[in-house]
Design a protein around this motif. Structure first.
Motif, PDB file in Angstrom:
ATOM      1  N   PHE A   1       0.590  -1.398   0.011  1.00  0.00           N
ATOM      2  CA  PHE A   1      -0.257  -0.161  -0.051  1.00  0.00           C
ATOM      3  C   PHE A   1       1.364   1.539   0.218  1.00  0.00           C
ATOM      4  CE2 PHE A   1       0.419  -1.772   4.248  1.00  0.00           C
ATOM      5  CZ  PHE A   1       0.967  -0.236   4.732  1.00  0.00           C
ATOM      6  N   SER A   2       2.297   1.234   0.274  1.00  0.00           N
ATOM      7  CA  SER A   2       3.060   2.947   0.611  1.00  0.00           C
ATOM      8  C   SER A   2       4.485   2.296   0.310  1.00  0.00           C
ATOM      9  CB  SER A   2       2.374   3.295   1.344  1.00  0.00           C
ATOM     10  OG  SER A   2       3.247   2.566   2.722  1.00  0.00           O
ATOM     11  N   SER A   3       5.188   3.168   0.158  1.00  0.00           N
ATOM     12  CA  SER A   3       6.751   2.472  -0.021  1.00  0.00           C
ATOM     13  C   SER A   3       7.485   3.926   0.232  1.00  0.00           C
ATOM     14  CB  SER A   3       6.945   3.201  -1.122  1.00  0.00           C
ATOM     15  OG  SER A   3       8.616   1.859  -1.857  1.00  0.00           O
ATOM     16  N   ASP A   4       8.271   4.034   1.077  1.00  0.00           N
ATOM     17  CA  ASP A   4       9.376   4.410   1.374  1.00  0.00           C
ATOM     18  C   ASP A   4      11.019   3.867   1.815  1.00  0.00           C
ATOM     19  OD1 ASP A   4      11.527   5.977   3.712  1.00  0.00           O
ATOM     20  OD2 ASP A   4      10.015   7.061   4.134  1.00  0.00           O
ATOM     21  N   ALA A   5      11.676   4.088   0.547  1.00  0.00           N
ATOM     22  CA  ALA A   5      12.937   4.042   0.664  1.00  0.00           C
ATOM     23  C   ALA A   5      13.623   3.301   0.921  1.00  0.00           C
ATOM     24  CB  ALA A   5      13.511   4.097  -1.038  1.00  0.00           C
ATOM     25  N   PHE A   6      13.704   3.967   2.430  1.00  0.00           N
ATOM     26  CA  PHE A   6      14.565   3.860   3.122  1.00  0.00           C
ATOM     27  C   PHE A   6      14.495   2.813   4.189  1.00  0.00           C
ATOM     28  CE2 PHE A   6      16.234   5.561   7.835  1.00  0.00           C
ATOM     29  CZ  PHE A   6      18.025   4.961   7.485  1.00  0.00           C
ATOM     30  N   TYR A   7      12.644   2.686   4.828  1.00  0.00           N
ATOM     31  CA  TYR A   7      12.924   1.199   5.344  1.00  0.00           C
ATOM     32  C   TYR A   7      12.573   0.726   4.926  1.00  0.00           C
ATOM     33  CZ  TYR A   7      11.946   5.513   9.243  1.00  0.00           C
ATOM     34  OH  TYR A   7      12.477   6.885   9.677  1.00  0.00           O
TER      35      TYR A   7
ATOM     36  N   LEU B   1      16.043  -0.755   5.457  1.00  0.00           N
ATOM     37  CA  LEU B   1      16.457  -0.709   6.574  1.00  0.00           C
ATOM     38  C   LEU B   1      15.886  -2.941   6.934  1.00  0.00           C
ATOM     39  CD1 LEU B   1      15.733   1.516   9.400  1.00  0.00           C
ATOM     40  CD2 LEU B   1      17.444   1.056   8.654  1.00  0.00           C
ATOM     41  N   SER B   2      14.541  -3.057   6.289  1.00  0.00           N
ATOM     42  CA  SER B   2      14.109  -4.841   5.752  1.00  0.00           C
ATOM     43  C   SER B   2      14.563  -5.651   5.547  1.00  0.00           C
ATOM     44  CB  SER B   2      11.998  -4.588   5.385  1.00  0.00           C
ATOM     45  OG  SER B   2      12.496  -5.605   5.353  1.00  0.00           O
ATOM     46  N   TYR B   3      15.841  -4.325   4.173  1.00  0.00           N
ATOM     47  CA  TYR B   3      16.020  -5.527   3.310  1.00  0.00           C
ATOM     48  C   TYR B   3      17.425  -6.210   4.108  1.00  0.00           C
ATOM     49  CZ  TYR B   3      19.676  -6.131  -0.412  1.00  0.00           C
ATOM     50  OH  TYR B   3      20.616  -6.859  -1.029  1.00  0.00           O
TER      51      TYR B   3
ATOM     52  N   SER C   1      23.561  -2.458  -3.391  1.00  0.00           N
ATOM     53  CA  SER C   1      22.993  -3.777  -3.963  1.00  0.00           C
ATOM     54  C   SER C   1      21.270  -3.556  -3.547  1.00  0.00           C
ATOM     55  CB  SER C   1      23.158  -5.036  -2.780  1.00  0.00           C
ATOM     56  OG  SER C   1      23.118  -4.764  -1.272  1.00  0.00           O
ATOM     57  N   PHE C   2      20.889  -3.013  -2.505  1.00  0.00           N
ATOM     58  CA  PHE C   2      19.524  -2.397  -2.655  1.00  0.00           C
ATOM     59  C   PHE C   2      19.097  -1.424  -3.804  1.00  0.00           C
ATOM     60  CE2 PHE C   2      16.386   1.050  -1.129  1.00  0.00           C
ATOM     61  CZ  PHE C   2      15.230   0.182  -0.503  1.00  0.00           C
ATOM     62  N   ILE C   3      19.891  -0.542  -4.631  1.00  0.00           N
ATOM     63  CA  ILE C   3      19.345   0.015  -5.113  1.00  0.00           C
ATOM     64  C   ILE C   3      19.908  -0.662  -6.113  1.00  0.00           C
ATOM     65  CG2 ILE C   3      20.426   2.208  -6.891  1.00  0.00           C
ATOM     66  CD1 ILE C   3      21.948   3.501  -3.859  1.00  0.00           C
ATOM     67  N   ASN C   4      20.365  -1.325  -6.292  1.00  0.00           N
ATOM     68  CA  ASN C   4      19.976  -2.387  -7.471  1.00  0.00           C
ATOM     69  C   ASN C   4      18.887  -3.189  -7.587  1.00  0.00           C
ATOM     70  OD1 ASN C   4      21.343  -4.286 -10.154  1.00  0.00           O
ATOM     71  ND2 ASN C   4      21.107  -5.517  -8.628  1.00  0.00           N
ATOM     72  N   LEU C   5      18.669  -3.605  -6.569  1.00  0.00           N
ATOM     73  CA  LEU C   5      17.216  -4.552  -6.320  1.00  0.00           C
ATOM     74  C   LEU C   5      15.927  -3.588  -6.357  1.00  0.00           C
ATOM     75  CD1 LEU C   5      16.233  -6.197  -3.007  1.00  0.00           C
ATOM     76  CD2 LEU C   5      14.827  -4.311  -4.088  1.00  0.00           C
ATOM     77  N   ALA C   6      16.102  -1.807  -6.100  1.00  0.00           N
ATOM     78  CA  ALA C   6      15.018  -0.849  -6.221  1.00  0.00           C
ATOM     79  C   ALA C   6      14.714  -0.873  -7.500  1.00  0.00           C
ATOM     80  CB  ALA C   6      15.473   0.594  -6.080  1.00  0.00           C
TER      81      ALA C   6
ATOM     82  N   LEU D   1      16.443   8.112  12.314  1.00  0.00           N
ATOM     83  CA  LEU D   1      16.928   7.384  11.435  1.00  0.00           C
ATOM     84  C   LEU D   1      16.571   8.424  10.006  1.00  0.00           C
ATOM     85  CD1 LEU D   1      14.836   4.363  12.945  1.00  0.00           C
ATOM     86  CD2 LEU D   1      16.972   4.476  11.595  1.00  0.00           C
ATOM     87  N   GLU D   2      15.579   8.769  10.239  1.00  0.00           N
ATOM     88  CA  GLU D   2      15.100  10.925   9.422  1.00  0.00           C
ATOM     89  C   GLU D   2      16.554  10.746   8.073  1.00  0.00           C
ATOM     90  OE1 GLU D   2      12.519  12.063   7.738  1.00  0.00           O
ATOM     91  OE2 GLU D   2      12.421  10.442   9.103  1.00  0.00           O
TER      92      GLU D   2
END
Length: 465
Positions: free
Chosen positions: A210-216, A219-221, A250-255, A428-429
């Motif tokens: 339902f939503s997306s916040d790249a930073f969080y 963190l989950s990844y 690696s997260f940016i590659n995933l995104a 975190l912010e």
């Protein structure tokens, strides 16, 4: 805390009949035992929850133990803005004769254990030969982690996350379905083969529906990798490192490969949704067909069932053929991943006056009999007694996916720290802003991490001093 409250499906007499049929293997009090006792259960929930708590946890036990009366003691009054619930709970447990048991979310156990306010249950479990191997491994692992190797509470229910996928999209694209035990690299390759970004399919994968916040999402990844953000004792940030650079890269590659919703992309998605035919599910990436895979908790099963039931009555809505697998894992951390939620962990107060009855109550809530009875009406959480779980509505989906992975230890520990020191979210912010600058091309990864380290150190000194 979100709950789905259900009305009783039958009169009290029917509940009693059902109970009698299921308690054959459960201990009962002796007919000659006429001593009465009151079990007082302190909770961090408000008074408005008392009726729900009684219905879910007390009524059957009181029927089985007619000399025991259960009282729920909310340590907060609805609307009270005084002490935090956990601080009020600690105060309650320090008072003699105030409470025999606690019923709390699992993160609240940390402080109670540290303050020696709970009873170690290991000897009771061993004495009564409780087979904890019958309990869900994610719950056992979370409880022993919180207890530093010991068990101070048990919980009859829990929830975890898994990867839901749209079978129709995979079939139409000629791509094989996801499978249990996939690595993140496996999932990225699958998502790329779906050609996200073309037509209605905007994303191959999203971290929620339902939503997306790249930073969080990042963190989950990263949580199974146990890469520390800061050292609490030294009050220093630990993000300007090669390991964090690898995580962000690696997260940016995933995104990019899965067309993950990014800061500007999400706004575009909302604009597109608002310009088209709206329905109750338009803003749900998965239910609207905008993503092929998404991470969700067990209660998302009910949302899928409801959506498919309502689809024929909604213009432009199609039923979804779906299934679920374990979350992707990191290759060097197999078997670890996902979130766990435990809302009703039950422990015995260290100064409980009715420890025997309190232990009987905990045993019953974690028994096959209780779980089997409640499984007829509770479809929003999983039962810790594994064999009592069945797919909802007689559907054929991979229920085992919710039981196979261990929760990430660092994520549980981090949750504790942020519960105790909410101001740490300011750290975190800072990181959130830095990652967004990388995603929009304004900064290189290592430069952003270096700035997060420097600015975060200043904030840590303020918060932890």
């Amino acid at each position: 805390m979100q709950r789905i409250r259900k009305n009783a499906v039958s009169a009290v007499a029917v509940i009693m009949v059902l109970t009698i049929a299921l308690i054959g293997c459960t201990s009962r009090p002796s007919e000659t035992d006429t001593a009465s006792s009151v079990l007082r259960i302190a909770t961090t929930y408000g008074e408005s929850e008392n009726n729900w708590l009684r219905q879910q946890f007390a009524e059957i036990f009181e029927f089985m133990h007619p000399n025991v009366t259960i009282e729920f003691i909310p340590v907060t009054i609805d609307g009270d803005q005084g002490q935090s619930p956990i601080e009020q709970l600690r105060t309650t447990l320090r008072e003699p004769n105030k409470a025999d048991l606690v019923m709390v979310d699992y993160q609240s156990l940390w402080g109670l254990i540290d303050d020696n306010l709970l009873t170690n249950l290991d000897s009771l479990i061993k004495e009564d030969q409780i087979d904890t191997g019958q309990f869900a491994a994610p719950v056992n692992n979370a409880m022993t982690l919180i207890g530093n190797g010991s068990t101070y509470a048990l919980s009859p229910t829990f929830s975890t996350t898994a990867l839901f996928y749209n079978k129709t999209i995979f079939d139409e694209k000629g791509v094989p379905f996801p499978r249990d035990g996939m690595t993140w690299e496996d999932m990225i390759q699958l998502a790329g083969r779906l050609q996200p970004g073309e037509g209605k399919l905007s994303y191959g994968f999203t971290f929620n529906s339902f939503s997306s916040d790249a930073f969080y999402d990042m963190l989950s990844y990263a949580s199974p990798l146990q890469t520390m953000i800061f050292n609490e004792k030294e009050r220093k940030m630990t993000v300007d490192t090669d390991s964090w650079e690898r995580v962000w890269t690696s997260f940016i590659n995933l995104a990019r490969n899965t067309k993950l919703p990014l800061p500007d992309a999400e706004n575009n998605n909302n604009a597109e949704a608002s310009s088209g035919a709206m329905n109750p599910y338009s803003n749900d990436y998965f239910l609207s067909g905008q993503t092929a895979m998404t991470i969700a908790s067990y209660n998302y099963v009910n949302q899928l069932i409801d959506a498919n039931r309502n689809a024929p009555r909604i213009q432009g809505m199609k039923q979804i053929e779906w299934d679920v697998v374990t979350l992707p894992v990191h290759a060097d951390q197999p078997g670890i991943g996902g979130n766990i939620t435990i809302n009703n962990a039950v422990g015995i107060a260290a100064n409980a006056q009715n420890k025997k009855e309190a232990w009987e109550f905990i045993k019953f809530l974690n028994s096959k009999e209780w779980a089997t009875t409640k499984s007829r009406s509770n479809s929003n959480e999983l039962f810790t007694y594994v064999k009592s779980n069945k797919p909802q509505n007689n559907l054929n989906y991979n229920l085992d996916a919710f039981f196979k992975l261990e929760p990430a230890p660092y994520q549980i520990k981090l949750g504790r720290l942020f519960d105790e020191k909410p101001d740490l979210y300011q750290v975190l912010e800072i990181g959130r802003n830095k990652l967004n600058e990388v995603l929009t091309g304004d900064k290189e990864v290592r430069q952003a991490l270096r700035e997060w380290q420097s600015e975060g150190n200043v904030k840590l000194q303020q918060i932890l001093s």
